[in-house]
Design an enzyme around this catalytic site. Structure first.
Site, mmCIF file in Angstrom:
data_model
loop_
_atom_site.group_PDB
_atom_site.id
_atom_site.type_symbol
_atom_site.label_atom_id
_atom_site.label_comp_id
_atom_site.label_asym_id
_atom_site.label_seq_id
_atom_site.Cartn_x
_atom_site.Cartn_y
_atom_site.Cartn_z
ATOM 1 N N GLY A 189 0.348 -0.940 0.019
ATOM 2 C CA GLY A 189 -0.352 0.023 0.101
ATOM 3 C C GLY A 189 0.608 1.654 -0.090
ATOM 4 N N GLU A 222 4.492 3.346 5.832
ATOM 5 C CA GLU A 222 2.806 2.717 5.475
ATOM 6 C C GLU A 222 1.887 3.273 5.182
ATOM 7 O OE1 GLU A 222 1.475 0.212 5.135
ATOM 8 O OE2 GLU A 222 1.016 -0.438 7.317
ATOM 9 N N ASP A 223 1.083 2.977 4.188
ATOM 10 C CA ASP A 223 -0.037 3.513 3.790
ATOM 11 C C ASP A 223 -1.129 4.088 4.950
ATOM 12 O OD1 ASP A 223 -1.076 1.153 4.200
ATOM 13 O OD2 ASP A 223 -1.799 0.984 2.830
ATOM 14 N N ASP A 263 -3.661 1.955 11.158
ATOM 15 C CA ASP A 263 -5.729 1.685 11.280
ATOM 16 C C ASP A 263 -5.526 1.093 12.395
ATOM 17 O OD1 ASP A 263 -8.665 1.122 10.726
ATOM 18 O OD2 ASP A 263 -7.833 -0.683 9.730
ATOM 19 N N LYS A 283 -5.765 6.687 11.035
ATOM 20 C CA LYS A 283 -7.079 6.470 12.191
ATOM 21 C C LYS A 283 -7.076 5.924 12.729
ATOM 22 C CE LYS A 283 -9.416 2.902 8.225
ATOM 23 N NZ LYS A 283 -10.105 2.269 7.643
ATOM 24 N N ASP A 290 -5.872 -0.414 -1.596
ATOM 25 C CA ASP A 290 -6.939 -1.639 -1.705
ATOM 26 C C ASP A 290 -7.844 -1.502 -1.260
ATOM 27 O OD1 ASP A 290 -4.991 -2.661 -0.442
ATOM 28 O OD2 ASP A 290 -6.393 -4.826 -1.567
HETATM 29 P P1 IMP Z 1 -4.072 -2.130 10.945
HETATM 30 O O1 IMP Z 1 -2.624 -3.141 10.975
HETATM 31 O O2 IMP Z 1 -4.545 -2.903 11.289
HETATM 32 O O3 IMP Z 1 -3.498 -1.296 11.580
HETATM 33 O O4 IMP Z 1 -3.594 -2.586 9.331
HETATM 34 C C1 IMP Z 1 -2.703 -2.149 8.419
HETATM 35 C C2 IMP Z 1 -3.344 -1.963 7.325
HETATM 36 O O5 IMP Z 1 -4.116 -2.295 6.821
HETATM 37 C C3 IMP Z 1 -3.063 -0.863 6.383
HETATM 38 O O6 IMP Z 1 -1.071 -1.533 5.737
HETATM 39 C C4 IMP Z 1 -3.555 -1.242 4.894
HETATM 40 O O7 IMP Z 1 -2.847 -2.423 4.339
HETATM 41 C C5 IMP Z 1 -4.910 -1.851 5.572
HETATM 42 N N1 IMP Z 1 -6.011 -0.794 5.726
HETATM 43 C C6 IMP Z 1 -6.236 -0.510 6.861
HETATM 44 N N2 IMP Z 1 -7.044 0.294 7.036
HETATM 45 C C7 IMP Z 1 -7.935 0.193 5.267
HETATM 46 C C8 IMP Z 1 -8.726 1.413 4.506
HETATM 47 O O8 IMP Z 1 -8.731 2.280 5.080
HETATM 48 N N3 IMP Z 1 -7.957 0.738 3.268
HETATM 49 C C9 IMP Z 1 -7.113 0.017 2.663
HETATM 50 N N4 IMP Z 1 -6.629 -0.390 3.559
HETATM 51 C C10 IMP Z 1 -6.707 -0.488 4.976
HETATM 52 MG MG MG Z 2 -0.998 -2.182 4.205
#
Ligand code: IMP
Ligand code: MG
Length: 182
Positions: free
Chosen positions: A46, A101-102, A105, A133, A161
């Site tokens: 991403g 990172e993109d 979350d 987020k 994506d």
């Molecule tokens: P985490 O491990 O929950 O912080 O998620 C991180 C990963 O989830 C990111 O690198 C994204 O690939 C994916 N992700 C989380 N939210 C979104 C979104 O709104 N759109 C697309 N990908 C997301």
């Molecule tokens: Mg990602």
């Protein structure tokens, strides 16, 4: 493109806004790492467009590598079980590392990767994310640099994506919920 645009509910950041966000973040990083060496690690897939635009604005002595972690699949929420599917090749011991990172979350991915890179002996590990987020965070992880903080929308484009689609949209848009709830 026509096809993808119709799946977007609203454009959150257009190309000009993304350019400005990237420039602001680059300036902060340049101020903090002035005169230092830095290993930039892009979190695939991403971050690839954001990183391409960010990297050429960095003025420190930079090296680059990539890592890929998985916890998703065709879903809009992380499973929380992070696994490395592509490792770095660079030696990060005693290095300053910046993970790019993109979107941050739940924090599962970046808390795992921060710990993983620290265990490889990095001197410092900081996080740069295009989007943050915070409302969905389950792990105590914070971005050192963030392009923008957003509410709990599922967004795509500019590298991000849904089920491997929409990464090539030049803007960041909110995906219509009917796309991922059907
Ligand atoms: P985490 O491990 O929950 O912080 O998620 C991180 C990963 O989830 C990111 O690198 C994204 O690939 C994916 N992700 C989380 N939210 C979104 C979104 O709104 N759109 C697309 N990908 C997301
Ligand atoms: Mg990602």
């Amino acid at each position: 493109m026509q096809n993808m645009n119709k799946d977007i509910q609203e454009i959150l950041f257009d190309e000009e806004q993304l350019r400005q966000m990237t420039q602001t973040v680059a300036r902060q990083i340049n101020a903090d790492y002035s005169g230092q060496s830095l290993v930039v690690i892009g979190v695939l897939k991403g971050s690839f467009l954001f990183l391409a635009d960010l990297f050429r604005q960095l003025t420190a002595d930079c090296r680059i590598d990539f890592i890929a972690a998985s916890s998703y699949g065709a879903s809009t929420t992380s499973s929380g079980n992070v696994r490395i599917i592509k490792d770095i090749h660079m030696d990060v011991s005693n290095k300053h590392v910046l993970l790019v990172e993109d979107i941050l979350d739940t924090g599962s991915t970046l808390s795992y990767l921060t710990e993983y890179i620290s265990q490889k002996g990095a001197q410092t590990v900081r996080i740069c994310t295009l989007l943050d987020k915070p409302s969905r965070r389950t792990k105590p992880v914070q971005a050192d640099y963030a392009g923008a903080v957003i509410p709990d929308y599922f967004v795509v484009g500019y590298g991000l994506d849904y089920d491997e689609r929409y990464r090539n949209l030049p803007y960041i848009g909110i995906l219509k919920p009917e796309i991922y709830t059907k």
